[in-house]
Design a protein around this motif. Structure first.
Motif, mmCIF file in Angstrom:
data_model
loop_
_atom_site.group_PDB
_atom_site.id
_atom_site.type_symbol
_atom_site.label_atom_id
_atom_site.label_comp_id
_atom_site.label_asym_id
_atom_site.label_seq_id
_atom_site.Cartn_x
_atom_site.Cartn_y
_atom_site.Cartn_z
ATOM 1 N N GLN A 49 0.812 -1.221 0.000
ATOM 2 C CA GLN A 49 0.000 0.000 0.000
ATOM 3 C C GLN A 49 0.846 1.272 0.000
ATOM 4 O OE1 GLN A 49 -2.819 -0.515 3.201
ATOM 5 N NE2 GLN A 49 -3.970 -2.021 2.042
ATOM 6 N N VAL A 50 1.981 1.214 -0.718
ATOM 7 C CA VAL A 50 2.830 2.393 -0.898
ATOM 8 C C VAL A 50 2.415 3.052 -2.210
ATOM 9 C CG1 VAL A 50 5.184 3.246 -1.216
ATOM 10 C CG2 VAL A 50 4.758 1.313 0.330
ATOM 11 N N PRO A 51 1.907 4.283 -2.159
ATOM 12 C CA PRO A 51 1.519 4.968 -3.391
ATOM 13 C C PRO A 51 2.725 5.171 -4.311
ATOM 14 C CG PRO A 51 0.703 6.138 -1.448
ATOM 15 C CD PRO A 51 1.657 5.088 -0.971
ATOM 16 N N CYS A 52 2.501 4.963 -5.614
ATOM 17 C CA CYS A 52 3.558 5.107 -6.613
ATOM 18 C C CYS A 52 3.050 5.964 -7.768
ATOM 19 C CB CYS A 52 3.973 3.748 -7.170
ATOM 20 S SG CYS A 52 4.638 2.609 -5.946
ATOM 21 N N ILE A 53 3.980 6.592 -8.473
ATOM 22 C CA ILE A 53 3.660 7.406 -9.641
ATOM 23 C C ILE A 53 4.910 7.481 -10.509
ATOM 24 C CG2 ILE A 53 4.311 9.579 -8.510
ATOM 25 C CD1 ILE A 53 1.887 10.883 -9.947
ATOM 26 N N TRP A 54 4.713 7.619 -11.823
ATOM 27 C CA TRP A 54 5.861 7.833 -12.706
ATOM 28 C C TRP A 54 5.930 9.296 -13.094
ATOM 29 C CZ3 TRP A 54 4.544 9.902 -17.333
ATOM 30 C CH2 TRP A 54 3.336 9.555 -17.920
ATOM 31 N N LEU A 55 7.147 9.759 -13.402
ATOM 32 C CA LEU A 55 7.383 11.110 -13.876
ATOM 33 C C LEU A 55 8.145 11.048 -15.185
ATOM 34 C CD1 LEU A 55 8.092 11.300 -10.502
ATOM 35 C CD2 LEU A 55 7.915 13.651 -11.200
ATOM 36 N N ASP A 56 7.871 11.997 -16.045
ATOM 37 C CA ASP A 56 8.623 12.092 -17.289
ATOM 38 C C ASP A 56 8.479 13.496 -17.845
ATOM 39 O OD1 ASP A 56 10.395 10.935 -19.098
ATOM 40 O OD2 ASP A 56 8.816 10.267 -20.432
ATOM 41 N N GLU A 57 9.300 13.790 -18.814
ATOM 42 C CA GLU A 57 9.208 15.070 -19.502
ATOM 43 C C GLU A 57 8.168 14.955 -20.601
ATOM 44 O OE1 GLU A 57 13.380 17.205 -19.122
ATOM 45 O OE2 GLU A 57 13.570 15.234 -20.073
ATOM 46 N N PRO A 58 7.558 16.069 -20.981
ATOM 47 C CA PRO A 58 6.474 16.017 -21.972
ATOM 48 C C PRO A 58 6.910 15.449 -23.321
ATOM 49 C CG PRO A 58 6.518 18.158 -20.894
ATOM 50 C CD PRO A 58 7.759 17.423 -20.468
ATOM 51 N N ASP A 59 6.182 14.492 -23.790
ATOM 52 C CA ASP A 59 6.266 13.907 -25.124
ATOM 53 C C ASP A 59 5.017 13.041 -25.214
ATOM 54 O OD1 ASP A 59 6.668 12.554 -27.474
ATOM 55 O OD2 ASP A 59 8.726 11.975 -27.043
ATOM 56 N N ALA A 60 3.886 13.707 -25.365
ATOM 57 C CA ALA A 60 2.574 13.085 -25.196
ATOM 58 C C ALA A 60 2.445 11.725 -25.867
ATOM 59 C CB ALA A 60 1.478 14.023 -25.683
ATOM 60 N N GLU A 61 2.819 11.628 -27.131
ATOM 61 C CA GLU A 61 2.630 10.376 -27.847
ATOM 62 C C GLU A 61 3.480 9.264 -27.236
ATOM 63 O OE1 GLU A 61 3.626 8.641 -32.196
ATOM 64 O OE2 GLU A 61 2.634 10.595 -32.159
ATOM 65 N N GLN A 62 4.753 9.539 -27.015
ATOM 66 C CA GLN A 62 5.625 8.498 -26.482
ATOM 67 C C GLN A 62 5.269 8.176 -25.030
ATOM 68 O OE1 GLN A 62 9.886 9.122 -26.497
ATOM 69 N NE2 GLN A 62 10.215 6.924 -26.604
ATOM 70 N N ASN A 63 4.948 9.193 -24.204
ATOM 71 C CA ASN A 63 4.586 8.928 -22.811
ATOM 72 C C ASN A 63 3.394 7.988 -22.730
ATOM 73 O OD1 ASN A 63 5.415 12.281 -22.210
ATOM 74 N ND2 ASN A 63 6.547 10.580 -21.361
ATOM 75 N N GLU A 64 2.387 8.242 -23.555
ATOM 76 C CA GLU A 64 1.181 7.411 -23.549
ATOM 77 C C GLU A 64 1.511 5.974 -23.954
ATOM 78 O OE1 GLU A 64 -2.893 7.562 -25.983
ATOM 79 O OE2 GLU A 64 -2.389 9.437 -24.948
ATOM 80 N N GLN A 65 2.333 5.824 -24.993
ATOM 81 C CA GLN A 65 2.728 4.499 -25.469
ATOM 82 C C GLN A 65 3.513 3.757 -24.380
ATOM 83 O OE1 GLN A 65 5.514 4.632 -28.726
ATOM 84 N NE2 GLN A 65 5.268 2.468 -29.193
ATOM 85 N N LEU A 66 4.426 4.442 -23.718
ATOM 86 C CA LEU A 66 5.227 3.811 -22.671
ATOM 87 C C LEU A 66 4.372 3.478 -21.446
ATOM 88 C CD1 LEU A 66 8.473 5.981 -22.847
ATOM 89 C CD2 LEU A 66 8.044 3.768 -23.937
ATOM 90 N N ALA A 67 3.530 4.412 -21.043
ATOM 91 C CA ALA A 67 2.688 4.201 -19.862
ATOM 92 C C ALA A 67 1.705 3.056 -20.068
ATOM 93 C CB ALA A 67 1.957 5.484 -19.499
ATOM 94 N N ASP A 68 1.307 2.793 -21.315
ATOM 95 C CA ASP A 68 0.393 1.685 -21.599
ATOM 96 C C ASP A 68 0.994 0.328 -21.244
ATOM 97 O OD1 ASP A 68 -1.667 3.298 -22.428
ATOM 98 O OD2 ASP A 68 -1.304 3.009 -24.575
ATOM 99 N N LEU A 69 2.315 0.252 -21.107
ATOM 100 C CA LEU A 69 2.991 -0.997 -20.746
ATOM 101 C C LEU A 69 2.938 -1.272 -19.239
ATOM 102 C CD1 LEU A 69 6.139 -0.539 -22.990
ATOM 103 C CD2 LEU A 69 4.208 -2.069 -23.427
#
Length: 187
Positions: free
Chosen positions: A43-63
């Motif tokens: 129950q440790v909250p987690c989040i990812w951070l990245d620099e803006p690159d909407a298309e690539q961020n979405e593709q990577l986050a989908d994994l």
């Protein structure tokens, strides 16, 4: 001494840390899904951070698991601490104490230090060890080990609290940070 409270939140770099480039195809980084699953069970909250690159961020986050939120750096570029603080606000974190940032990106790690977080550098995921590059793949194992050693020194020179090679070692590293917290050490 009393036990330190559980970790408040763990922030991860997206590229290179949670998602790696494997011969042009993004895949979850070794140990990423197990690490995230283990933190979720605790129950440790987690989040990812990245620099803006909407298309690539979405593709990577989908994994990554659907439950894992993400935070793009908007406004001040790294190493400004804003993205880390925004991520903690997204998680509705009540305090900085016990928050950890894990990444191989020196600018993001510096942002974490500037935000007052514990920081864990991933040597094998740092720019020095770009495992998707042809240059890296052409190196002998001995030269790859030297590059990881240089990356480790570079990350420590940024001021990170710990350096590990891969996410598979994060449990041990977090246990070490917990021990340091129990002794009263602050980031």
């Amino acid at each position: 001494m009393h036990d330190a409270p559980a970790f408040t939140a763990v922030l991860f770099g997206l590229r290179g840390c949670l998602v790696s480039n494997n011969n042009g195809s993004p895949l979850p980084a070794p140990g990423a899904l197990d690490t995230l699953d283990g933190l979720r069970r605790q129950q440790v909250p987690c989040i990812w951070l990245d620099e803006p690159d909407a298309e690539q961020n979405e593709q990577l986050a989908d994994l990554l698991p659907d439950w894992l939120p993400g935070q793009l750096s908007n406004g001040s570029p790294w190493p400004a601490p804003n993205a880390c603080w925004q991520a903690l606000m997204t998680l509705q974190s009540q305090r900085l104490d016990g928050c950890v940032l894990v990444s191989g990106e020196p600018r993001l790690l510096q942002a974490g230090l500037n935000a007052g977080l514990w920081t864990v550098g991933l040597a094998a995921c740092s720019p020095t060890c770009d495992q998707s590059s042809q240059q890296w793949q052409a190196l002998s194992q001995q030269d790859q080990e030297r590059a990881r050693g240089r990356a480790t020194l570079e990350l420590f020179s940024v001021g990170v609290h710990s350096v590990i090679d891969h996410l598979e070692s994060l449990d041990t590293c977090l246990a070490d940070i917990a021990q340091r917290r129990r002794k009263g050490e602050k980031p």
